[in-house]
Design a protein around this motif. Structure first.
Motif, PDB file in Angstrom:
ATOM      1  N   PHE A  40       0.877  -1.333   0.006  1.00  0.00           N
ATOM      2  CA  PHE A  40       0.005  -0.156   0.162  1.00  0.00           C
ATOM      3  C   PHE A  40       0.744   1.362  -0.029  1.00  0.00           C
ATOM      4  O   PHE A  40       0.699   2.170  -0.621  1.00  0.00           O
ATOM      5  CB  PHE A  40      -1.020   0.071   1.132  1.00  0.00           C
ATOM      6  CG  PHE A  40      -2.035  -1.057   1.151  1.00  0.00           C
ATOM      7  CD1 PHE A  40      -2.328  -1.846   0.220  1.00  0.00           C
ATOM      8  CD2 PHE A  40      -2.785  -1.231   2.357  1.00  0.00           C
ATOM      9  CE1 PHE A  40      -3.194  -2.785   0.263  1.00  0.00           C
ATOM     10  CE2 PHE A  40      -3.668  -2.149   2.214  1.00  0.00           C
ATOM     11  CZ  PHE A  40      -3.998  -3.064   1.337  1.00  0.00           C
ATOM     12  N   LEU A  41       2.001   1.234   0.747  1.00  0.00           N
ATOM     13  CA  LEU A  41       2.751   2.518   1.058  1.00  0.00           C
ATOM     14  C   LEU A  41       3.423   2.892  -0.207  1.00  0.00           C
ATOM     15  O   LEU A  41       3.531   4.001  -0.822  1.00  0.00           O
ATOM     16  CB  LEU A  41       3.704   2.355   2.118  1.00  0.00           C
ATOM     17  CG  LEU A  41       3.333   2.190   3.580  1.00  0.00           C
ATOM     18  CD1 LEU A  41       4.222   1.801   4.603  1.00  0.00           C
ATOM     19  CD2 LEU A  41       2.848   3.983   3.722  1.00  0.00           C
ATOM     20  N   ARG A  42       3.925   1.731  -1.015  1.00  0.00           N
ATOM     21  CA  ARG A  42       4.793   1.706  -2.355  1.00  0.00           C
ATOM     22  C   ARG A  42       3.702   2.444  -3.467  1.00  0.00           C
ATOM     23  O   ARG A  42       4.198   3.066  -4.447  1.00  0.00           O
ATOM     24  CB  ARG A  42       5.195   0.627  -2.861  1.00  0.00           C
ATOM     25  CG  ARG A  42       6.267  -0.240  -1.904  1.00  0.00           C
ATOM     26  CD  ARG A  42       6.750  -1.214  -2.581  1.00  0.00           C
ATOM     27  NE  ARG A  42       7.965  -1.985  -1.839  1.00  0.00           N
ATOM     28  CZ  ARG A  42       9.193  -1.788  -2.032  1.00  0.00           C
ATOM     29  NH1 ARG A  42       9.430  -0.663  -2.915  1.00  0.00           N
ATOM     30  NH2 ARG A  42      10.195  -2.325  -1.346  1.00  0.00           N
ATOM     31  N   THR A  43       2.394   2.562  -3.289  1.00  0.00           N
ATOM     32  CA  THR A  43       1.545   2.560  -4.280  1.00  0.00           C
ATOM     33  C   THR A  43       0.747   3.996  -3.790  1.00  0.00           C
ATOM     34  O   THR A  43      -0.402   4.207  -4.339  1.00  0.00           O
ATOM     35  CB  THR A  43       0.690   1.675  -4.694  1.00  0.00           C
ATOM     36  OG1 THR A  43       0.151   1.149  -3.704  1.00  0.00           O
ATOM     37  CG2 THR A  43       1.471   0.808  -5.636  1.00  0.00           C
ATOM     38  N   ALA A  44       1.088   4.496  -2.513  1.00  0.00           N
ATOM     39  CA  ALA A  44       0.027   5.545  -1.891  1.00  0.00           C
ATOM     40  C   ALA A  44      -0.035   6.721  -2.729  1.00  0.00           C
ATOM     41  O   ALA A  44      -1.113   7.522  -2.756  1.00  0.00           O
ATOM     42  CB  ALA A  44       0.264   5.696  -0.477  1.00  0.00           C
ATOM     43  N   ASP A  97      12.662   3.898  -2.009  1.00  0.00           N
ATOM     44  CA  ASP A  97      11.120   4.437  -2.225  1.00  0.00           C
ATOM     45  C   ASP A  97      11.204   5.457  -0.869  1.00  0.00           C
ATOM     46  O   ASP A  97      11.086   5.294   0.223  1.00  0.00           O
ATOM     47  CB  ASP A  97      10.262   3.321  -1.870  1.00  0.00           C
ATOM     48  CG  ASP A  97       8.850   3.531  -1.823  1.00  0.00           C
ATOM     49  OD1 ASP A  97       8.245   4.424  -1.300  1.00  0.00           O
ATOM     50  OD2 ASP A  97       8.175   3.339  -3.088  1.00  0.00           O
ATOM     51  N   ILE A  98      10.811   6.630  -1.220  1.00  0.00           N
ATOM     52  CA  ILE A  98      10.689   7.758  -0.397  1.00  0.00           C
ATOM     53  C   ILE A  98       9.409   7.579   0.703  1.00  0.00           C
ATOM     54  O   ILE A  98       9.749   7.979   1.711  1.00  0.00           O
ATOM     55  CB  ILE A  98      10.525   9.118  -0.812  1.00  0.00           C
ATOM     56  CG1 ILE A  98       9.458   9.381  -1.836  1.00  0.00           C
ATOM     57  CG2 ILE A  98      11.971   9.592  -1.649  1.00  0.00           C
ATOM     58  CD1 ILE A  98       9.198  10.675  -2.421  1.00  0.00           C
ATOM     59  N   TRP A  99       8.304   6.932   0.182  1.00  0.00           N
ATOM     60  CA  TRP A  99       7.320   6.527   1.166  1.00  0.00           C
ATOM     61  C   TRP A  99       7.548   5.538   2.132  1.00  0.00           C
ATOM     62  O   TRP A  99       6.989   5.705   3.263  1.00  0.00           O
ATOM     63  CB  TRP A  99       6.096   6.424   0.252  1.00  0.00           C
ATOM     64  CG  TRP A  99       5.887   7.526  -0.639  1.00  0.00           C
ATOM     65  CD1 TRP A  99       6.007   7.718  -2.294  1.00  0.00           C
ATOM     66  CD2 TRP A  99       5.525   9.051  -0.242  1.00  0.00           C
ATOM     67  NE1 TRP A  99       5.943   8.833  -2.586  1.00  0.00           N
ATOM     68  CE2 TRP A  99       5.520   9.792  -1.579  1.00  0.00           C
ATOM     69  CE3 TRP A  99       5.032   9.558   0.794  1.00  0.00           C
ATOM     70  CZ2 TRP A  99       5.221  11.139  -1.902  1.00  0.00           C
ATOM     71  CZ3 TRP A  99       4.693  10.822   0.820  1.00  0.00           C
ATOM     72  CH2 TRP A  99       4.833  11.710  -0.512  1.00  0.00           C
TER      73      TRP A  99
END
Length: 218
Positions: A102-106, A147-149
């Motif tokens: 989820f975080l990678r695509t948020a 990945d910054i998120w």
């Protein structure tokens, strides 16, 4: 779709406003679709769905969250976050893999930050010692990620615990140093990782002034 997923999606669309949807589209861009439902409507929709489906198990909750997230519409994804917030006590260490996806695509702070602060943080705090050790290794990896998120989530996840007088401050400092070692992303505007460090430090300065962050980490 599941009955609960159908209920949530239909309710969100009914609560939507094309004016609000156009405003969000103009402010946030085309990466996601928008129904134009308010945050309050999203929370109310999830609350109503949980009342109607009181017997949802851990697997039901995590499956429903993935079902909602699978369609790139902001309100659906926010409802997945609210669902996990509401049932965070059911989650366990293995669910960090799903949350990582989820975080990678948020794409938006409005999705990634509540996942980090209100889902990942309480999830990790509620684990037993072996589970927390495994979770800490996941957060260590996130702090090193390009990945910054994921890096931002690793930094924001202990915020609630730190504010309440708990949390693992040395782990935050370690994660901050790892995360800040990456160069800033010139396409990200305000650097989300440095912003996350600043958010935690500002909160700690108010609630836990005894905690210190060494200057060489900044």
């Amino acid at each position: 779709m599941s009955d609960a997923g159908d209920l949530i999606d239909a309710s969100l669309q009914r609560e939507g406003s094309w004016l609000r949807a156009e405003d969000l589209q103009s402010r946030w861009g085309s990466g996601l679709g928008y129904y134009g439902a308010s945050v309050g409507a999203v929370r109310g929709t999830v609350r109503d769905a949980l009342r109607r489906h009181r017997d949802l198990t851990h697997d039901d909750i995590t499956s429903l969250s993935s079902e909602l997230w699978s369609v790139p519409v902001f309100e659906r994804r926010l409802s997945a976050v609210v669902l996990l917030q509401s049932k965070v006590r059911l989650l366990d260490n293995a669910d960090l893999t799903r949350i990582e996806g989820f975080l990678r695509t948020a794409q938006r702070r409005e999705l990634s930050d509540p996942l980090a602060v209100d889902v990942v943080g309480p999830l990790v705090s509620g684990l037993d010692l072996p589970g927390r050790v495994r979770a800490d290794s996941v957060l260590d990896r996130w702090a090193r990620e390009p990945d910054i998120w994921l890096r931002r989530a690793a930094l924001l996840s202990p915020l609630r615990a730190l504010r309440a007088g708990g949390g693992d401050w040395p782990a935050f400092v370690r994660h901050a140093k790892l995360a800040l070692a990456h160069p800033s992303d010139p396409d990200a505007g305000t650097d989300p990782v440095r912003e996350a460090v600043a958010v935690v430090l500002a909160d700690v300065a108010v609630h836990r002034p005894e905690l210190e962050f060494t200057a060489d980490a900044t």
